[in-house]
Design an enzyme around this catalytic site. Structure first.
Site, PDB file in Angstrom:
ATOM      1  N   TYR A 144      -4.234  -7.544   8.251  1.00 50.45           N
ATOM      2  CA  TYR A 144      -3.865  -6.257   8.845  1.00 50.45           C
ATOM      3  C   TYR A 144      -3.073  -6.456  10.140  1.00 50.45           C
ATOM      4  O   TYR A 144      -2.090  -5.759  10.383  1.00 50.45           O
ATOM      5  CB  TYR A 144      -5.101  -5.391   9.083  1.00 50.45           C
ATOM      6  CG  TYR A 144      -5.809  -4.995   7.791  1.00 50.45           C
ATOM      7  CD1 TYR A 144      -5.095  -4.499   6.701  1.00 50.45           C
ATOM      8  CD2 TYR A 144      -7.185  -5.124   7.660  1.00 50.45           C
ATOM      9  CE1 TYR A 144      -5.738  -4.138   5.528  1.00 50.45           C
ATOM     10  CE2 TYR A 144      -7.834  -4.758   6.493  1.00 50.45           C
ATOM     11  CZ  TYR A 144      -7.108  -4.268   5.421  1.00 50.45           C
ATOM     12  OH  TYR A 144      -7.741  -3.911   4.264  1.00 50.45           O
ATOM     13  N   GLU A 201     -11.273   0.836   8.546  1.00 52.09           N
ATOM     14  CA  GLU A 201     -12.366   0.078   9.147  1.00 52.09           C
ATOM     15  C   GLU A 201     -12.512  -1.207   8.348  1.00 52.09           C
ATOM     16  O   GLU A 201     -12.356  -1.194   7.135  1.00 52.09           O
ATOM     17  CB  GLU A 201     -13.707   0.837   9.077  1.00 52.09           C
ATOM     18  CG  GLU A 201     -13.783   2.059   9.945  1.00 52.09           C
ATOM     19  CD  GLU A 201     -13.753   3.335   9.118  1.00 52.09           C
ATOM     20  OE1 GLU A 201     -13.712   3.246   7.876  1.00 52.09           O
ATOM     21  OE2 GLU A 201     -13.741   4.416   9.709  1.00 52.09           O
TER      22      GLU A 201
END
Length: 156
Positions: free
Chosen positions: A120, A108
């Site tokens: 990411y 998260e």
């Protein structure tokens, strides 16, 4: 410090927890406390640290559940940021996770954390959902973006 210094990665140990908590406290408005790092370690959460010149300069804490590895928190000392260390940490985690039989690496990230989300995505993670109001924020709560990377035997 120069960028040509050797950076190594190793599993973190209990003795690393105070330095990890110090880095986290410097980076986050609502950091994990030293006690939370200790509790995490005692619950079996593991991960890696990045070392340079004998100093801990970054860390990643993970939790393995069945074939899913969750990245719980990651930090790189401010004076070592923007040198690819977070990327290298995540890449080392993906290799380790794949070797341990994980099928997916999940995390998260704060919706407002555009640099992390971009990193990411560049590493192959895809956004899979949103947790509304997941994080404490200066004013109220902030959404978490859920991201996942499917792993294979090749480490990615």
């Amino acid at each position: 410090m120069t960028d040509s210094l050797s950076i190594t990665f190793r599993p973190f140990e209990e003795t690393d927890l105070p330095a990890m908590a110090d880095i986290e406290a410097d980076l986050q408005a609502f950091p994990w406390t030293a006690l939370q790092f200790i509790q995490s370690f005692s619950e079996g959460h593991r991960g890696l640290v990045a070392m340079a010149q004998g100093e801990l300069i970054g860390f990643a804490v993970t939790q393995m559940v069945l074939d899913e590895l969750s990245l719980l928190t990651l930090g790189v000392r401010r004076d070592w940021q923007r040198r690819g260390i977070a990327r290298q940490l995540v890449q080392a985690l993906t290799e380790q996770a794949s070797e341990q039989g994980a099928a997916v690496l999940m995390l998260e990230v704060r919706k407002s954390n555009a640099p992390a989300r971009s990193l990411y995505r560049r590493l192959g993670f895809v956004e899979t959902g949103v947790r509304k109001g997941y994080y404490r924020a200066e004013e109220g709560r902030e959404d978490a973006i859920l991201m996942a990377l499917t792993l294979d035997e090749g480490g990615r």
